[in-house]
Design a protein around this motif. Structure first.
Motif, PDB file in Angstrom:
ATOM      1  N   GLU A 198     -76.291  15.502  48.046  1.00 51.98           N
ATOM      2  CA  GLU A 198     -75.848  16.210  49.245  1.00 51.98           C
ATOM      3  C   GLU A 198     -76.986  17.118  49.704  1.00 51.98           C
ATOM      4  O   GLU A 198     -77.553  17.858  48.907  1.00 51.98           O
ATOM      5  CB  GLU A 198     -74.609  17.039  48.918  1.00 51.98           C
ATOM      6  CG  GLU A 198     -74.113  17.860  50.077  1.00 51.98           C
ATOM      7  CD  GLU A 198     -72.925  18.718  49.670  1.00 51.98           C
ATOM      8  OE1 GLU A 198     -72.650  19.676  50.387  1.00 51.98           O
ATOM      9  OE2 GLU A 198     -72.285  18.430  48.642  1.00 51.98           O
ATOM     10  N   ALA A 222     -77.609  20.152  52.032  1.00 57.00           N
ATOM     11  CA  ALA A 222     -76.900  21.210  52.759  1.00 57.00           C
ATOM     12  C   ALA A 222     -77.938  22.092  53.447  1.00 57.00           C
ATOM     13  O   ALA A 222     -78.583  22.926  52.816  1.00 57.00           O
ATOM     14  CB  ALA A 222     -76.047  22.030  51.797  1.00 57.00           C
ATOM     15  N   ASP A 228     -79.492  25.019  55.937  1.00 57.37           N
ATOM     16  CA  ASP A 228     -79.108  26.372  56.341  1.00 57.37           C
ATOM     17  C   ASP A 228     -78.727  26.423  57.818  1.00 57.37           C
ATOM     18  O   ASP A 228     -77.867  27.200  58.217  1.00 57.37           O
ATOM     19  CB  ASP A 228     -80.241  27.360  56.067  1.00 57.37           C
ATOM     20  CG  ASP A 228     -80.466  27.584  54.579  1.00 57.37           C
ATOM     21  OD1 ASP A 228     -79.588  27.210  53.770  1.00 57.37           O
ATOM     22  OD2 ASP A 228     -81.528  28.124  54.217  1.00 57.37           O
ATOM     23  N   GLY A 249     -82.712  24.604  52.953  1.00 61.04           N
ATOM     24  CA  GLY A 249     -81.374  24.275  52.500  1.00 61.04           C
ATOM     25  C   GLY A 249     -81.383  23.994  51.014  1.00 61.04           C
ATOM     26  O   GLY A 249     -82.295  24.388  50.300  1.00 61.04           O
ATOM     27  N   GLN A 250     -80.375  23.285  50.576  1.00 63.09           N
ATOM     28  CA  GLN A 250     -80.234  22.949  49.173  1.00 63.09           C
ATOM     29  C   GLN A 250     -79.992  21.456  49.022  1.00 63.09           C
ATOM     30  O   GLN A 250     -79.242  20.863  49.802  1.00 63.09           O
ATOM     31  CB  GLN A 250     -79.048  23.683  48.548  1.00 63.09           C
ATOM     32  CG  GLN A 250     -79.199  25.174  48.530  1.00 63.09           C
ATOM     33  CD  GLN A 250     -77.961  25.845  47.953  1.00 63.09           C
ATOM     34  OE1 GLN A 250     -76.887  25.262  47.884  1.00 63.09           O
ATOM     35  NE2 GLN A 250     -78.124  27.078  47.526  1.00 63.09           N
TER      36      GLN A 250
END
Length: 66
Positions: free
Chosen positions: A13, A15, A17, A37-38
């Motif tokens: 995934e 994700a 920001d 993001g991550q």
């Protein structure tokens, strides 16, 4: 955080920001763009990772006012 996965499932995934990434210009002339993001990795079992390669693809949308 996403819901827990069923046993045996694996998933990646990304994700971000910010919901949108804006790139301006043609590919040969465009300036670099930074986004944050991550990367969340859900694994069914532990593994050893020697490397990770991420390839991004996108689509183009044009908007203008009349």
């Amino acid at each position: 955080m996403p819901a827990m996965l069923k046993s045996g499932a694996s998933r990646l995934e990304l994700a971000l920001d910010q919901p949108d990434i804006v790139l301006r210009g043609v590919a040969d002339d465009a300036q670099d763009t930074l986004f944050c993001g991550q990367l969340v990795v859900h694994l069914a079992e532990p593994i050893r990772v020697k490397g990770l390669k991420l390839v991004l693809e996108g689509h183009e949308r044009l908007e203008w006012e009349y």
